[in-house]
Design an enzyme around this catalytic site. Structure first.
Site, mmCIF file in Angstrom:
data_model
loop_
_atom_site.group_PDB
_atom_site.id
_atom_site.type_symbol
_atom_site.label_atom_id
_atom_site.label_comp_id
_atom_site.label_asym_id
_atom_site.label_seq_id
_atom_site.Cartn_x
_atom_site.Cartn_y
_atom_site.Cartn_z
ATOM 1 N N ARG A 1 -20.401 27.800 -13.799
ATOM 2 C CA ARG A 1 -20.698 27.780 -12.400
ATOM 3 C C ARG A 1 -22.124 28.282 -12.343
ATOM 4 O O ARG A 1 -22.559 28.620 -11.057
ATOM 5 C CB ARG A 1 -19.645 29.044 -11.931
ATOM 6 C CG ARG A 1 -18.415 28.097 -11.509
ATOM 7 C CD ARG A 1 -17.428 28.945 -10.629
ATOM 8 N NE ARG A 1 -16.429 28.037 -10.455
ATOM 9 C CZ ARG A 1 -15.220 28.633 -9.961
ATOM 10 N NH1 ARG A 1 -14.987 29.971 -10.110
ATOM 11 N NH2 ARG A 1 -14.206 28.156 -9.646
ATOM 12 N N LEU B 1 -8.700 21.234 -28.276
ATOM 13 C CA LEU B 1 -8.631 21.293 -26.881
ATOM 14 C C LEU B 1 -7.347 19.998 -26.368
ATOM 15 O O LEU B 1 -6.860 20.266 -25.222
ATOM 16 C CB LEU B 1 -9.607 20.862 -26.586
ATOM 17 C CG LEU B 1 -10.354 21.230 -24.993
ATOM 18 C CD1 LEU B 1 -10.162 22.662 -24.830
ATOM 19 C CD2 LEU B 1 -11.771 20.918 -25.010
ATOM 20 N N GLU C 1 -15.752 19.655 -16.324
ATOM 21 C CA GLU C 1 -15.011 18.771 -15.429
ATOM 22 C C GLU C 1 -13.801 18.017 -16.388
ATOM 23 O O GLU C 1 -12.672 18.034 -16.435
ATOM 24 C CB GLU C 1 -15.319 17.858 -14.408
ATOM 25 C CG GLU C 1 -15.971 18.561 -13.006
ATOM 26 C CD GLU C 1 -14.869 19.638 -12.302
ATOM 27 O OE1 GLU C 1 -13.723 19.217 -12.402
ATOM 28 O OE2 GLU C 1 -15.437 20.621 -11.784
ATOM 29 N N TYR D 1 -11.100 11.752 -9.357
ATOM 30 C CA TYR D 1 -11.025 13.029 -9.430
ATOM 31 C C TYR D 1 -12.695 13.586 -9.700
ATOM 32 O O TYR D 1 -13.461 14.470 -9.115
ATOM 33 C CB TYR D 1 -10.181 13.977 -9.962
ATOM 34 C CG TYR D 1 -10.333 15.282 -10.243
ATOM 35 C CD1 TYR D 1 -10.475 16.054 -9.032
ATOM 36 C CD2 TYR D 1 -11.105 15.747 -11.335
ATOM 37 C CE1 TYR D 1 -10.858 17.626 -9.124
ATOM 38 C CE2 TYR D 1 -11.530 17.130 -11.406
ATOM 39 C CZ TYR D 1 -11.503 17.982 -10.323
ATOM 40 O OH TYR D 1 -11.986 18.956 -10.516
ATOM 41 N N CYS E 1 0.083 34.808 -0.385
ATOM 42 C CA CYS E 1 -0.462 34.770 1.115
ATOM 43 C C CYS E 1 -1.162 35.836 1.809
ATOM 44 O O CYS E 1 -1.841 35.839 2.555
ATOM 45 C CB CYS E 1 0.888 34.242 2.009
ATOM 46 S SG CYS E 1 1.647 32.937 1.278
ATOM 47 N N ASP F 1 -7.373 17.161 -6.928
ATOM 48 C CA ASP F 1 -6.367 17.474 -8.293
ATOM 49 C C ASP F 1 -5.235 18.173 -7.775
ATOM 50 O O ASP F 1 -4.716 18.178 -6.466
ATOM 51 C CB ASP F 1 -7.414 18.202 -9.049
ATOM 52 C CG ASP F 1 -7.357 19.576 -8.642
ATOM 53 O OD1 ASP F 1 -7.165 20.040 -7.493
ATOM 54 O OD2 ASP F 1 -7.850 20.523 -9.635
HETATM 55 FE FE1 SF4 Z 1 -0.983 29.121 0.286
HETATM 56 FE FE2 SF4 Z 1 0.049 31.267 1.518
HETATM 57 FE FE3 SF4 Z 1 -2.665 30.421 1.781
HETATM 58 FE FE4 SF4 Z 1 -0.680 29.067 2.834
HETATM 59 S S1 SF4 Z 1 -1.056 31.208 3.436
HETATM 60 S S2 SF4 Z 1 -2.450 28.318 1.781
HETATM 61 S S3 SF4 Z 1 0.856 29.198 1.473
HETATM 62 S S4 SF4 Z 1 -1.538 31.155 -0.092
#
Ligand code: SF4
Length: 358
Positions: free
Chosen positions: A33, A88, A45, A128, A209, A146
């Site tokens: 990167r 690999l 890749e 991809y 989340c 992907d």
């Molecule tokens: Fe994924 Fe949760 Fe973000 Fe929605 S909120 S994209 S489920 S991590």
């Protein structure tokens, strides 16, 4: 549910802002990167296909140190190439890399073309990878879809379509193509979704989340369905192949043989092996069928190796033989391992090889 594609594209364009900002501030530091050349992006890749990031790092660094450019890759000897790739997996990737490097020298003045369709014509480059190279190396507005991207898409959209189906992938491609055309940095956007899928909207276990930069856009989270998504139809179960593996030894030397030129692990070295779990008289006969007379046969621990479509269930034996022979075998001390690429499936037996060899 009918969805207006323009509205969806606008929603994705809006979420691209917090997503790419999060990426620029939180992305993992990885060797490929740091201002990569197109060649470096291509190599990374290909290595990352079906392979964990952590496993790729050391291979990538070693590969680039020895084959720093397209002409070095095009000219590398097959045995050395396999050695650089040893462990690999999916060895056809390495052969295709070399073949594509030769195609680049023949057709493109030794440079990767900045064009998606032309990239697709090179050996080993599918949609991809062509999308990843086009967007990351050349800034072209081409998606790179992907498994990570499909998972993030399904959750963000609360979309129950089967992500194993080509039409689902096609739909994601169309949407992202539309989104990317309006962005300044398509490569960063593509990498940001992949990174989100790799470290936040993860495949195994619940998505994180609470630290997701696009949580406020996420329909799956809002509906509470993110744990059930993505929907993916079950793969065919793997075929199980029982196998007897022979560590043939004589005076601190052992035998390898080369696999046939096509099929699984084509052309690589292996410990001699036979189909089925042999023992007793059938095992002795099998050793004799190689043109060798066994003096002592001792069992080794059983081992299992999992490929994409096949599982090898191996029973190994250390077999001391009377004298070296066997037309198809190459006898060597452990120093020989530095030259012959032995696939991971046989690495269970490396400690036993090291024990017997001076
Ligand atoms: Fe994924 Fe949760 Fe973000 Fe929605 S909120 S994209 S489920 S991590």
């Amino acid at each position: 549910m009918s969805v207006n594609p323009d509205t969806e594209a606008a929603r994705w364009a809006a979420l691209s802002v917090p997503l790419t900002k999060w990426y620029s501030q939180n992305r993992r530091v990885l060797p490929w990167r740091d201002s990569p050349t197109p060649y470096e992006t291509w190599i990374s890749e290909i290595m990352l296909q079906q392979t964990r990031v952590e496993a790729v790092k050391a291979y990538y660094t070693r590969f680039l140190a020895e084959l720093p450019d397209i002409s070095a890759l095009a000219g590398v000897d097959e045995e050395r190439l396999m050695k650089l790739w040893e462990g690999l997996g999916y060895y056809s990737r390495a052969r295709n890399l070399r073949k594509a490097a030769q195609q680049l020298l023949e057709r493109h003045n030794g440079a990767l073309p900045a064009d998606y369709s032309t990239l697709l014509k090179l050996s080993g480059i599918g949609p991809y990878t062509a999308g990843a190279i086009a967007s990351i190396a050349f800034g072209l507005p081409v998606p790179a879809v992907d498994g990570n991207v499909l998972r993030v898409f399904a959750r963000l959209q609360n979309d129950e379509a089967d992500i194993a189906l080509p039409e689902t992938k096609e739909r994601v491609n169309r949407l992202l193509s539309q989104v990317l055309c309006g962005l300044n940095s398509p490569g960063d956007f593509n990498q940001a979704i992949m990174e989100l899928g790799a470290v936040v909207c993860v495949p195994n276990g619940p998505p994180r989340c609470e630290c997701c930069p696009v949580a406020s856009f996420c329909a799956g989270r809002k509906a509470g369905t993110m744990l059930q998504l993505p929907v993916k139809s079950a793969k065919k179960p793997r075929r199980v192949e029982p196998m007897t593996v022979l560590l043939l030894i004589r005076d601190g030397r052992f035998a390898l043989r080369q696999r046939k030129k096509s099929g699984l692990l084509a052309g690589l070295w292996e410990l001699p092996n036979l189909p089925g779990h042999l023992e007793g008289a059938s095992l002795t006969e099998a050793v004799r069928s190689l043109g060798l007379e066994p003096l002592r046969i001792e069992p080794l621990c059983p081992a299992k190796h999992v490929f994409t479509h096949v599982e090898w269930h191996m029973r190994g034996y250390r077999v001391t033989i009377e004298e070296e022979g066997g037309a198809s075998l190459r006898w060597m001390g452990k120093a020989g391992l530095a030259e012959c690429a032995l696939p991971s499936a046989f690495h269970y037996y490396l400690p036993h090889i090291r024990e017997i060899s001076p």
